[in-house]
Enzyme design. Structure first.
Site, PDB file in Angstrom:
ATOM      1  N   LYS A 201      -3.654   7.864   3.177  1.00 30.01           N
ATOM      2  CA  LYS A 201      -4.848   7.655   4.096  1.00 30.01           C
ATOM      3  C   LYS A 201      -4.594   8.152   5.522  1.00 30.01           C
ATOM      4  O   LYS A 201      -5.484   8.666   5.977  1.00 30.01           O
ATOM      5  CB  LYS A 201      -4.997   6.161   3.837  1.00 30.01           C
ATOM      6  CG  LYS A 201      -5.700   5.603   2.568  1.00 30.01           C
ATOM      7  CD  LYS A 201      -6.796   6.426   2.277  1.00 30.01           C
ATOM      8  CE  LYS A 201      -7.628   5.616   0.947  1.00 30.01           C
ATOM      9  NZ  LYS A 201      -8.976   6.441   0.513  1.00 30.01           N
TER      10      LYS A 201
ATOM     11  N   TYR B 157       1.068  -1.133   0.068  1.00 27.23           N
ATOM     12  CA  TYR B 157       0.118   0.147  -0.052  1.00 27.23           C
ATOM     13  C   TYR B 157       0.945   1.234  -0.018  1.00 27.23           C
ATOM     14  O   TYR B 157       0.697   2.308  -0.451  1.00 27.23           O
ATOM     15  CB  TYR B 157      -1.051   0.170   1.055  1.00 27.23           C
ATOM     16  CG  TYR B 157      -2.302   0.629   1.077  1.00 27.23           C
ATOM     17  CD1 TYR B 157      -2.737   0.624  -0.291  1.00 27.23           C
ATOM     18  CD2 TYR B 157      -2.713   1.301   1.923  1.00 27.23           C
ATOM     19  CE1 TYR B 157      -3.996   1.197  -0.489  1.00 27.23           C
ATOM     20  CE2 TYR B 157      -3.914   2.055   1.773  1.00 27.23           C
ATOM     21  CZ  TYR B 157      -4.512   2.067   0.566  1.00 27.23           C
ATOM     22  OH  TYR B 157      -5.755   2.655   0.568  1.00 27.23           O
TER      23      TYR B 157
END
Length: 254
Positions: free
Chosen positions: A160, A153
């Site tokens: 995020k 990720y």
């Protein structure tokens, strides 16, 4: 009667029928809301998908990295509704270099794009929609639990984390206007965006056997139900919150 009767919602991020945003828009309409969508890039594709909702929804063009389009958003939305009671931020993008294991090599220019589109855009969207938002409105975003580091990720995880922090600061700034700002931390859903992440199967594998309620990564309905609840009037004093919709995965150890 639905819990969103009379509500006017702006929903971003609808790309395909598998999009979480599509599931939210569909359920919101079923619960009585008037929905306007935004689209970026292939607007003809977004309009085709919008036509598959229970009630075909209008589409307003919005590139959250384009100041001119942000400035024009309120007028574009006013062509379809006279105000907004809720906004769903379902926007995220990172160049390929920022995903898949190249954390140490990703150049700043690509990281900056990921942060602008995936993090700063929450503030940009809030400011653009603010002239339309009434007291009691809700700004809701989607995140993927950024309290830990995930395989592959990479910089999207960092973006995020920034999104989660930005939501708390927006809750602070918009609270005096009686506008709520919250996020949903969803488990992995097989959207087109998710499938573009190298190693996405590692997320899916992690949920198997660990989420106490179980998790169906092909079903966005649980996330949509939570989103509709948070966009309604039923959580009038909840802001700055991150609600997990992940089958309980986040609360478990090994």
């Amino acid at each position: 009667m639905g819990i969103l009767d009379g509500k006017r919602l702006l929903v971003t991020g609808v790309i395909t029928e598998s999009s979480i945003a599509f599931a939210v828009a569909r359920l919101a309409q079923e619960q009585g809301a008037e929905v306007v969508l935004t689209g970026f890039g292939r607007l003809s594709l977004v309009r085709r998908v919008a036509a598959k909702l229970p009630k075909p929804a209008p589409v307003v063009e919005l590139d959250v990295a384009d100041p001119e389009q942000l400035a024009a958003l309120a007028d574009g939305v006013r062509e379809h509704v006279d105000g907004l009671d809720g906004v769903l931020h379902s926007i995220g993008f990172a160049p390929a270099s920022c995903l898949g294991g190249g954390f140490l090599e990703a150049p700043w220019e690509d990281v900056a794009t990921a942060v602008q589109v995936s993090t700063y855009s929450l503030k940009s969207l809030a400011v653009a929609a603010l002239p339309l938002m009434s007291e009691g409105s809700s700004l809701l975003g989607l995140t993927f639990d950024a309290t830990v580091a995930w395989p592959a990720y990479d910089w999207m995880g960092v973006a995020k984390a920034g999104l989660e922090s930005a939501s708390r600061y927006l809750a602070r700034e918009l609270g005096p206007r009686k506008i709520r700002v919250n996020l949903i931390a969803a488990g992995p859903i097989r959207t087109m965006a998710a499938k573009s992440i190298p190693g996405f199967s590692q997320f899916e594998d992690a949920w198997n056997g660990r989420a106490p309620l179980g998790w169906d990564n092909t079903n966005a309905e649980p996330v949509a139900r939570t989103a509709v609840a948070m966009l309604s009037d039923w959580l009038p004093s909840t802001t700055g919150e991150i609600v997990h919709v992940d089958g309980g995965f986040h609360a478990m150890g090994v």
